[in-house]
Design an enzyme around this catalytic site. Structure first.
Site, PDB file in Angstrom:
ATOM      1  N   ASP A   1       0.861  -1.193   0.000  1.00 26.51           N
ATOM      2  CA  ASP A   1       0.000   0.000   0.000  1.00 26.51           C
ATOM      3  C   ASP A   1       0.889   1.232   0.000  1.00 26.51           C
ATOM      4  OD1 ASP A   1      -2.117   1.960   0.808  1.00 26.51           O
ATOM      5  OD2 ASP A   1      -3.252   0.128   1.206  1.00 26.51           O
TER       6      ASP A   1
ATOM      7  N   TYR B   1     -12.616   6.622 -12.319  1.00 25.06           N
ATOM      8  CA  TYR B   1     -12.698   5.342 -11.589  1.00 25.06           C
ATOM      9  C   TYR B   1     -13.356   4.285 -12.475  1.00 25.06           C
ATOM     10  CZ  TYR B   1     -13.884   2.147  -7.704  1.00 25.06           C
ATOM     11  OH  TYR B   1     -14.002   1.059  -6.859  1.00 25.06           O
TER      12      TYR B   1
ATOM     13  N   LYS C   1     -11.455   0.946 -13.962  1.00 23.39           N
ATOM     14  CA  LYS C   1     -11.863  -0.407 -13.579  1.00 23.39           C
ATOM     15  C   LYS C   1     -12.307  -1.206 -14.806  1.00 23.39           C
ATOM     16  CE  LYS C   1     -11.327  -0.493  -9.033  1.00 23.39           C
ATOM     17  NZ  LYS C   1     -10.426  -1.447  -8.351  1.00 23.39           N
TER      18      LYS C   1
END
Ligand code: UDP
Length: 316
Positions: free
Chosen positions: A32, A146, A150
């Protein structure tokens, strides 16, 4: 002992998935860069002998030493206000980050699971949404960063499956809630609970007639774990089909918290989907999965968690 890499492992879903994998006897390497993830989610796991954390941006080349059996690609900003603040990072992690995560899976001969989203359906013209619906997405709107990232990630995943024969899975995640969400991430669950607990007005966007269907995080993670163990390569919706309007949802939060907060109206964000409900026929059939946690029970647990974490810092 299986070895799993979880990108976005410090995030809300990534950290719950990490917990589950550790329980299943996996070794977990969480990766992360902490731009929306929270190190505090990992403090709970820090002492676990089978857990390792790498601070790294997955849009840069990904290197993990030794064998890897599974790559779970969960890194991404995931709330509409984060996409507005981090549009380029959102596009990059869905495209370059997915490419790197697939490259890692291919190099290690690992299975790969992509965290995709109901946002692939955009503002859907088919209701409830089935996996064979291609969606109604505005590529150039504020959410496009987004949604399109995706959609690209799904296309890239299927290309690695078909061309490189990588064993890939795609989960389309619908609205999910539970402990460890960021209080100020802007999504409706932390927003309303935070407002109710602080006695501030609940901000309903638009007329509040838009609908969502909320899945408790333990149910979601169970569906994802089952998918990771399956042999199914097409997308699978995981979410709770119980649908309610945002206004009904606000009322539910008021009742459960006992707050005296009023409801106020704010402008509806651009391209906010009018309705959303997963068709989970495929998950039931292929994974033998369906959600178990009743909304009110999941919300009570989430409210208790927020009560204990109301003082968290601004972006976390
Ligand atoms: N919403 C709202 N008030 C808020 C935050 C969100 O009314 O303070 C609405 C938002 O417009 C949307 C729904 O709640 O219709 C769910 O929003 P969220 O940001 O949680 O996720 P989305 O499902 O839109 O990705």
């Amino acid at each position: 002992m299986p070895i799993s890499v979880v990108t976005g492992g410090a995030g809300f879903l990534g950290s719950h998935l990490t917990d589950r994998l550790l329980q299943e006897g996996h070794q977990v390497v969480a990766i992360d860069n902490l731009i929306t993830g929270n190190e505090r989610n990992l403090d709970l796991l820090g002492g676990h002998a089978n857990f390792r954390f790498l601070r790294h941006d997955v849009t840069q080349f990904l290197e993990v030493e030794g064998a890897v059996d599974y790559v779970f690609h969960f890194a991404s900003p995931a709330s509409p206000i984060d996409y507005l603040e981090l549009p380029i990072q959102t596009l990059k992690v869905g495209s370059l980050g997915t490419h790197n995560a697939l490259g890692l899976a291919k190099a290690k001969g690992a299975k790969f699971l992509l965290a995709s989203t109901s946002e692939c359906y955009g503002d859907p013209l088919v209701h409830p949404q089935k996996e064979d619906y291609w969606g109604n997405v505005n590529p150039i709107g504020p959410r496009g960063v987004y949604d399109e990232a995706k959609r690209f990630a799904e296309a890239m995943t299927m290309a690695y499956h078909r061309y490189h024969k990588v064993d890939t899975k795609i989960v389309r995640i619908f609205n999910t809630y539970g402990p460890r969400m960021r209080l100020r991430d802007g999504r409706v669950v932390p927003a309303f609970i935070g407002q109710a607990l602080k006695g501030e007005p609940l901000t309903v966007f638009g007329d509040g007639k838009q609908t969502r269907s909320f899945c408790f995080v333990s149910d979601l993670v169970d569906g994802i774990y089952r998918l990771s163990q399956s042999n199914f390569h097409e997308p699978v919706n995981i979410g709770n089909p119980r649908e309610l309007t945002i206004l009904e949802f606000a009322e539910r939060i008021r009742r459960l918290t006992g707050t005296k907060s009023e409801i106020v109206r704010k402008p509806l964000p651009v391209d906010d989907p009018k309705q959303r409900q997963p068709d989970i026929t495929r998950a039931k059939k292929i994974l033998g999965w369906e959600p178990k946690v009743v909304l009110e029970d999941g919300l009570r647990e989430t409210i208790r968690w927020f009560e204990a974490n109301l003082d968290s810092p601004a972006r976390k």
